[in-house]
Structures are given as structure tokens and as C-alpha cells.
Design an enzyme around this catalytic site. Structure first.
Site, short mmCIF file in Angstrom:
data_model
loop_
_atom_site.label_atom_id
_atom_site.label_comp_id
_atom_site.label_asym_id
_atom_site.label_seq_id
_atom_site.Cartn_x
_atom_site.Cartn_y
_atom_site.Cartn_z
N ARG A 1 15.50 -13.31 1.42
CA ARG A 1 15.82 -14.32 0.42
C ARG A 1 14.94 -14.21 -0.82
NH1 ARG A 1 18.35 -18.86 3.19
NH2 ARG A 1 17.78 -20.17 1.46
N LYS B 1 20.18 -13.17 -0.87
CA LYS B 1 21.28 -13.29 0.07
C LYS B 1 22.08 -14.57 -0.15
CE LYS B 1 23.74 -12.12 3.60
NZ LYS B 1 24.76 -11.11 3.27
N GLU C 1 25.92 -3.20 -6.69
CA GLU C 1 24.79 -4.03 -6.27
C GLU C 1 23.75 -3.22 -5.49
OE1 GLU C 1 26.90 -6.38 -2.57
OE2 GLU C 1 25.09 -7.21 -3.41
N LYS D 1 30.00 -3.31 -4.02
CA LYS D 1 28.98 -2.74 -3.13
C LYS D 1 28.23 -1.62 -3.86
CE LYS D 1 28.88 -5.23 -0.75
NZ LYS D 1 29.65 -6.34 -0.29
N ASN E 1 12.55 -24.78 -2.57
CA ASN E 1 13.67 -23.86 -2.75
C ASN E 1 14.71 -24.59 -3.58
OD1 ASN E 1 15.95 -22.28 -2.45
ND2 ASN E 1 16.24 -22.74 -0.27
N GLY E 2 15.17 -23.97 -4.66
CA GLY E 2 16.17 -24.63 -5.52
C GLY E 2 15.72 -24.63 -6.96
N GLU F 1 35.93 -4.81 -3.94
CA GLU F 1 34.80 -4.95 -3.01
C GLU F 1 33.96 -3.66 -2.97
OE1 GLU F 1 33.22 -7.16 -1.73
OE2 GLU F 1 32.18 -6.31 -0.03
N CYS G 1 14.91 -18.64 -2.55
CA CYS G 1 13.60 -18.83 -1.94
C CYS G 1 13.77 -19.19 -0.47
CB CYS G 1 12.86 -19.97 -2.61
SG CYS G 1 12.69 -19.79 -4.36
N HIS H 1 47.33 0.54 -19.09
CA HIS H 1 47.10 -0.53 -20.08
C HIS H 1 45.67 -0.51 -20.59
CE1 HIS H 1 51.07 -2.01 -19.19
NE2 HIS H 1 50.78 -2.01 -17.89
N TRP I 1 12.17 -16.36 -4.77
CA TRP I 1 13.14 -15.63 -5.58
C TRP I 1 13.05 -16.26 -6.96
CZ3 TRP I 1 18.09 -16.46 -7.95
CH2 TRP I 1 18.81 -15.28 -8.21
#
Ligand code: F6R
Length: 690
Positions: free
Chosen positions: A33, A685, A571, A568, A114-115, A564, A2, A587, A87
Site C-alpha cells: 500500500r 493497491k 502500469e 497492465k 490513512n486518507g 486490460e 497508506c 478513424h 503512500w
């Protein structure tokens, strides 16, 4: 996560249009955010206007503009207002769950948050039993209701001050939060407080501030002013009627020469990017600070004195420029940030790497170098992309320093209660510096006496403040949710750290020199790699966009690039993708390979080249048609393979270059699939909750 934004003007006349615009612009800077948003704006005495809209800030703006009855030219000499972009953690993104949450239909207390309040269920149960009706599914609403509950339970004539009331509320809250509270009982005042979630205050005055700090004011050790045994339950601590009033020192910074408050504007936000266009003078709140803004003055309170904490909060100057948080001519922030890498890597090295003398000086570590060299192991702790930058540099760190290194995902590190000792050095890598798991891991290591080093992009963030020492990567603000330039800058910061730690090892001189020489070539080599963009766009459209899955393989230094790249891809394009260590192929993962499975293989010229060639054979023997990321000067690759050719660098830096085609591919696949690249679904983010 948020985003919070609030705006206060005191003796600085602004019309409603300006105020609403300021709130909306603040929200749009924080939009990365969150998902749904709203703005709040006081109008007549004791009246708040609340606007809510799910989705983008532009929709909220349109909604407000369509309110024909609203007098946008109405002037306010002094005014308080706040806004929020959400968020969702508790409850769907919808209007009823949008902030601010209120205590009651009269808006006696309204809160943006926020939290996560982890004990909200217990609080809600108690408050509901006491007749407080909830309107949303959020954890936040219990904060507003709790404030009213405490207020209602005080007899008339002994009502608490705003600060005392919010202190009593905070005492009952568990979890992480940054909150801003407004109340009809304290019309022009605002309280902002944080525990675990970021919050900073921008200050704008016409005259220079008298001093560059605000003194912290301390209350008594006991609970300040909860209720007198509130109606038979134990929710709140009993009142201490003899509790002395708070000491209220003057915040000298905000007074004019004659000792009177001066015209002033305050901008409160979860992120400096929402403040920078208004002022560069900011003050970061510490955990547990309760900021009270009243009649143009800012007072910072704490419940009790903490010997480890300064009794002043410095007003600092932001180094960020507005242009850095604008998209400019790019379609997306992510695209802009990928293209910024030739400059961002230079900014990471600026003033630190001397290419003539081949030396590295990291000022932030200088007094701790001896301790780090003596430590028995180094533990890297991070999440997501930041974790990959640790994987990418682990081998060169071990090679140059000869210190054992372990790399930990912060959440797993905490789940395992990993043993940490006084002679360990723990390095916390985080773009935002606010990732909850990484911060908790940092606090865990601080408690155990380890030396804690921060590698972050965000000056003033929790990690940069709470670590003993560290390195700012100086990549500039990263707004796109997917991390790109921060990855390459973290990578370089970690390599620089290894270079400096090994400066006294003669046996490593040749290796160090080769690395420093190639660091110097980096900006040019990145530019050459970015020139592949059109080719990559075409490749993504022709071969990848319709696929259900993509495997990315490599080994050694390229393992991190595979992880990485796969992160990318998934997401951004919501396509399944996996980074596979080529040595592990036989394996298990080899079973996935057939003529239909898309594979990218990273085969650059380093000591493991022959082993990756053997992986290539294993894949082609199963009818796979891998796309190969290889060096421009590699003539061994048969023409039948589609290649992405990148310039060669010394092995341990090659990952800085091989990652770029994968960043670009993920970007193009996402765009072609119609996904909002800067706001991938379900992601935020800065992950400020566990
Ligand atoms: C992926 C991404 C995330 C972050 C992770 C840690 O593109 O951005 O995986 O890397 O959430 O965030 P920071 O680095 O801010 O601690």
C-alpha cells in the site's frame, strides 16, 4: 494507499523484540500500500520511541536492529504501539513526512493516518496563527496539532476524556481518514476512528469471548467537549458545559467470568492481511465509529444514534489463510496470482454453478432477483481493471437479460452527476471494495433510491457493507498492485449474475448451457494457457522489452482484453501502451502504424473473425508485423506471423483466456526492465482517496 498497523497487549507479557517484530511484520503485509514506513514504540512512562525510514520495511528493520542501545529484551506486561506505511499524497516521501505526526516535541498527541484531510490548509493556517509550529508537509500533522490545541484550551480540571477530545477533533476534519491516536495524557489508551478509509480490529484472547459483538455507545447530540470559545476564533464549536458524560456500557465480549478484564491483544490495521497471522477474530469499524481501547477493553462510541445503523459491531471470523498472503516459491505476488487463476476461478464458482443441472445460484442476490429483472437499466460502475471486467461482460449481460446496460468509470460518473432513478440497478465492481471513487458513486446512487449491488473480493469492505446485496468473488487476497486474478473472477461473477438473471428465459437455454459447459472447462484451459509462459518470456525479451510503445487491437468481446492488456503493460513496465478497438482503426489510430510500431492483434474465432482479419490486412498493408493472439485450432493464419495460440472457448468467455498471455507478457517485460513488479511506481493497491 497508506497502511496503518497498531498492536496492543494487555496483561500479556511481551518483550520489545516481539512488539517491534509484530509491528514490522504488520507493516510488511501492508507494504504494497505504501512506500516509506516507520514504527512507534512506547518505552518509559510517557516516552515514545519513534523510528522512521524511507523505502522498504526491510530498511526500517535494519535501522532498528542497528540501535545497539535499545534493550530488545525489556518486558512489557501491557503496552501500546503503532506503525504506518505511507503512500505520499501531501509532501515527498521522506523522513520528516513519515508518520506518526506529533503535536509537539513532547509527543503529547501522535497520530498515524490513512486518507486525505481536504481542509488541512485552513486548519493549518488557524493553528499556525495560534502558535503551533508545523514540522512536515503533510495533511496529517494538523490532526495531532488540533488535538493539542483543543487540549490546551481546556482549563485544568475540566480536561476532556480521550474519546471526547478525538470526537471534537473529528468534527473539524473534512475528507477521508482512518486514524490512530496515542497521547501522553492517556498513557495506555489508544483511539482509532475512520471516515471513508478502512480500519479493522483483530482481537486475540486465550479464552473464548463471552459474546461475539461489541455494543455501540452513544454520546449526546451536541459537540462533546471543544474548548470554551477558544481564544477568539471560530475554529471550534463552543463548549457545552452541561454536556452529560458519555454513557459507558461494558464491552461484555472482553470480560472474564468474574467480570474482570481478561488478558488480551489487539491488532488494528487497514487490511485484514496484516492481522490474519495473529488472529482471525476481527471487527470492522463503520464510518464514524470511534474505538477506544483502555485497560484491555474495547469501547465503540458514536456521536449520535443513526437509525440506519446497527447498535452492535459483530466480531467476525476471517476466512483468509496466512499462506494466501505469502509469495511461496514465486518471485512476485503478481506472478503467484496469475498462476493461481485455475483455482481462483473455481473458488468464484464454488457452490454457485451446478454443472450437472446447468444452473447458477447466487445466494447474495436471491431476494433481489425479481427487482433486478424488472429494472429499467443496469449501470455498472468501477475503476481501472474492475471497469474492464464490466466492459468484458456487458455484451453477454445485454444478450442474456435483454436489459439495457451502461458501463461507467466511477470518477466520470460522479463528475457528470449522472441521472439515477429508483428503478435503476447500479452494480459496483471493486476488488478492494474500498476505492474512494466507487464508494462515492455508490453513496450517490443510494441517495437516489437505486438498488445497489456490490461485486467485491473483500468481505467486510465498505462496498460489501454499504450495498443492498452482492456477490463476493472469492478470488483470495490479491497483494500485487496490478490486478490479475481479481479480473478473471470479477468477469466470472458478472457472467454468473447474467446467467442467473436469465434462467427463466427459455429462448436463452442453449446459449446458457454452452456458457456453463465452458465455465466447467475453465480451470483446465487456464492451465493450458499458463503453459505458454516460457514462450511468452522469450517473446517479451526478443521483441518487446526495448520498445517505446505497444498497441493491442481487437474487437467485440476482445475489446476489454485489449484495454486490460494495455493497462497492465503501462502500469508495470512504464511502456506506453494503448488498447484499440479494431473497428476504430481507420478513424485515426492507423496513422500510427508502420514497420516499427509493435502491435498485438487478438483474432480469436468468433462472429467478428472476418472483421478482425480485415484489420490485420490494414495493418500489414502499412508494413506492420503484428503478433497475433489466436486459437490453437486456427489454421488460417499464414506462417509469416508470430502467433500466441490459446484454447478456444465460447465467445463471451474467450476474454478470460486471451487476457492471460497479456498478463504474463506485462510481467516479463517489467521484470526484464528491472521494475519492481509488485510495487509499480506512483501506484497503490487500494485507492482510498479521490
Ligand atoms: C490495475 C488495477 C487498478 C484497479 C483500480 C480499481 O491493475 O489494479 O486499475 O483495478 O484501482 O480498484 P478496485 O478494483 O479495488 O476498486
Amino acid at each position: 494507499m497508506c497502511g496503518i498497523f497498531a498492536y496492543l497487549n494487555y496483561l500479556v507479557e511481551k518483550d520489545r523484540r516481539y512488539i517491534i517484530n509484530t509491528l514490522l511484520t504488520g507493516l510488511s503485509r501492508l507494504e504494497y500500500r505504501g512506500y516509506d514506513s516507520l514504527a512507534v514504540n512506547g518505552d518509559k512512562e510517557n516516552e515514545f520511541l519513534i523510528f522512521r525510514e524511507v523505502g522498504k520495511v526491510a530498511a526500517l528493520r535494519a535501522k532498528i536492529e542497528s540501535q545497539s542501545t535499545l534493550d530488545m529484551n525489556k518486558k512489557f506486561l501491557s503496552h501500546t504501539s503503532m506503525a504506518h506505511t505511507r503512500w505520499a499524497t501531501h509532501g515527498q516521501p521522506c523522513e520528516k513526512n513519515s508518520h506518526p505526526h506529533r503535536s509537539d516535541p513532547n509527543n503529547e498527541f501522535i497520530v498515524v493516518h490513512n486518507g486525505i484531510i481536504t481542509n488541512y490548509k485552513e486548519l493549518r493556517t488557524i493553528l499556525e496563527k495560534n502558535g503551533y509550529l508545523f514540522e512536515s508537509d503533510t495533511d496529517t500533522e494538523c490532526i495531532a496539532k488540533l488535538a493539542k490545541y483543543i487540549w490546551d484550551n481546556h482549563a485544568k480540571g475540566s480536561k476532556p476524556t480521550f474519546t471526547t477530545l478525538v470526537k471534537a477533533v473529528c468534527k473539524e476534519l473534512e475528507g477521508a481518514f482512518a486514524i490512530i491516536v496515542k497521547s501522553t495524557h492517556f498513557p495506555d489508551e489508544v483511539i482509532a476512528t475512520r471516515r471513508g478509509s478502512p480500519l479493522l480490529i483483530g482481537v486475540k484472547t486465550q479464552k473464548k469471548l463471552k459474546v461475539d459483538f461489541v455494543d455501540v455507545e452513544f454520546g449526546g447530540a451536541e459537540a462533546p467537549a471543544a474548548v470554551a470559545q477558544p481564544k477568539g476564533n471560530s475554529l471550534l464549536a463552543p463548549i457545552n458545559p452541561s454536556h452529560p458524560p458519555m454513557q459507558r456500557s461494558q464491552s461484555r465480549a472482553f470480560l472474564s467470568d468474574d467480570g474482570m478484564p481478561q488478558p488480551i491483544e489487539y491488532f488494528l490495521a487497514s487490511d485484514p492481511s496484516a492481522i490474519v497471522e495473529h488472529t482471525k477474530r476481527v471487527l470492522y469499524l463503520e464510518d464514524g465509529d470511534i474505538a477506544h481501547i483502555d485497560e484491555g477493553e474495547l469501547h465503540i462510541h458514536r456521536l449520535r444514534r443513526d437509525d440506519n445503523m446497527s447498535t452492535m459491531r459483530q466480531i467476525q471470523t476471517l476466512e483468509m489463510e496466512l499462506a494466501e498472503i505469502m509469495k511461496g516459491s514465486f518471485d512476485h505476488f503478481m506472478q503467484k496470482e496469475i498462476y493461481e487463476q485455475p483455482e481462483s476461478v473455481v473458488n468464484t464458482m464454488r457452490g454457485r454453478v451446478n454443472f450437472d443441472t446447468r444452473t447458477v445460484t447466487l445466494g447474495g442476490l436471491s431476494t433481489y432477483l425479481a427487482t433486478i429483472r424488472r429494472c429499467r437499466r443496469i449501470v455498472f460502475v468501477a475503476c481501472g481493471t474492475s471497469y474492464h471486467s464490466c466492459i468484458a461482460t456487458r455484451a453477454i449481460f445485454e444478450e442474456l437479460t435483454e436489459i439495457p446496460i451502461s458501463v461507467e468509470l466511477a470518477s466520470d460518473f460522479l463528475d457528470r452527476k449522472t441521472p439515477i432513478f429508483r428503478d435503476d440497478v447500479c452494480v459496483f465492481v471493486s476488488q478492494s471494495g474500498e476505492t474512494a471513487d466507487t464508494i462515492l458513486a455508490l453513496r450517490y446512487c443510494l441517495e437516489r433510491g437505486a438498488l445497489c449491488v456490490g461485486i467485491t473480493n473483500t468481505v467486510g469492505s465498505s462496498i460489501s457493507r454499504e450495498t443492498h446485496c452482492g456477490v463476493h468473488i472469492n478470488a483470495g487476497p490479491e497483494i500485487g498492485v496490478a490486478s490479475t486474478k481479481a479480473y478473471t473472477s470479477q468477469f466470472i461473477a458478472l457472467v454468473m449474475m447474467a446467467l442467473q438473471l436469465s434462467e427463466d428465459r427459455i429462448s436463452k437455454t442453449e446459449r446458457r448451457n454452452a456458457i456453463i459447459d465452458d465455465l466447467c472447462r475453465l480451470p483446465q484451459v487456464i492451465k493450458e494457457t499458463l503453459a505458454l509462459d516460457n514462450e511468452l518470456k522469450q517473446l517479451s525479451r526478443e521483441s518487446l522489452v526495448k520498445q517505446a510503445s505497444l498497441l493491442i487491437m481487437g474487437r467485440g468481446y476482445q475489446n476489454a482484453t485489449c484495454l486490460e492488456g494495455a493497462l497492465k503493460i503501462k502500469e508495470l513496465s512504464y511502456m506506453h501502451s494503448e488498447g484499440i478497438l479494431a473497428g476504430e482503426l481507420k478513424h485515426g489510430p492507423l496513422a500510427l502504424i508502420d514497420e516499427n510500431m509493435p502491435v498485438i492483434l487478438i483474432m480469436t474465432k468468433d462472429s467478428l473473425y472476418p472483421k478482425v482479419q480485415s484489420a490485420l490486412q490494414q495493418v500489414t498493408a502499412r508494413k506492420g508485423h503484428p503478433i497475433i493472439i489466436c486459437n490453437t485450432n486456427d489454421s488460417n493464419i499464414p506462417d509469416k506471423y508470430r502467433t500466441i495460440r490459446v484454447p478456444q472457448l465460447v465467445d463471451c468467455l474467450q476474454g478470460l483466456i486471451t487476457v492471460i498471455p497479456l498478463q504474463l507478457l506485462s510481467y516479463h517485460i517489467a521484470v526484464a526492465r528491472g521494475v519492481n513488479v509488485d510495487f509499480p511506481r506512483n501506484l497503490a493497491k487500494s485507492v482510498t482517496v479521490e
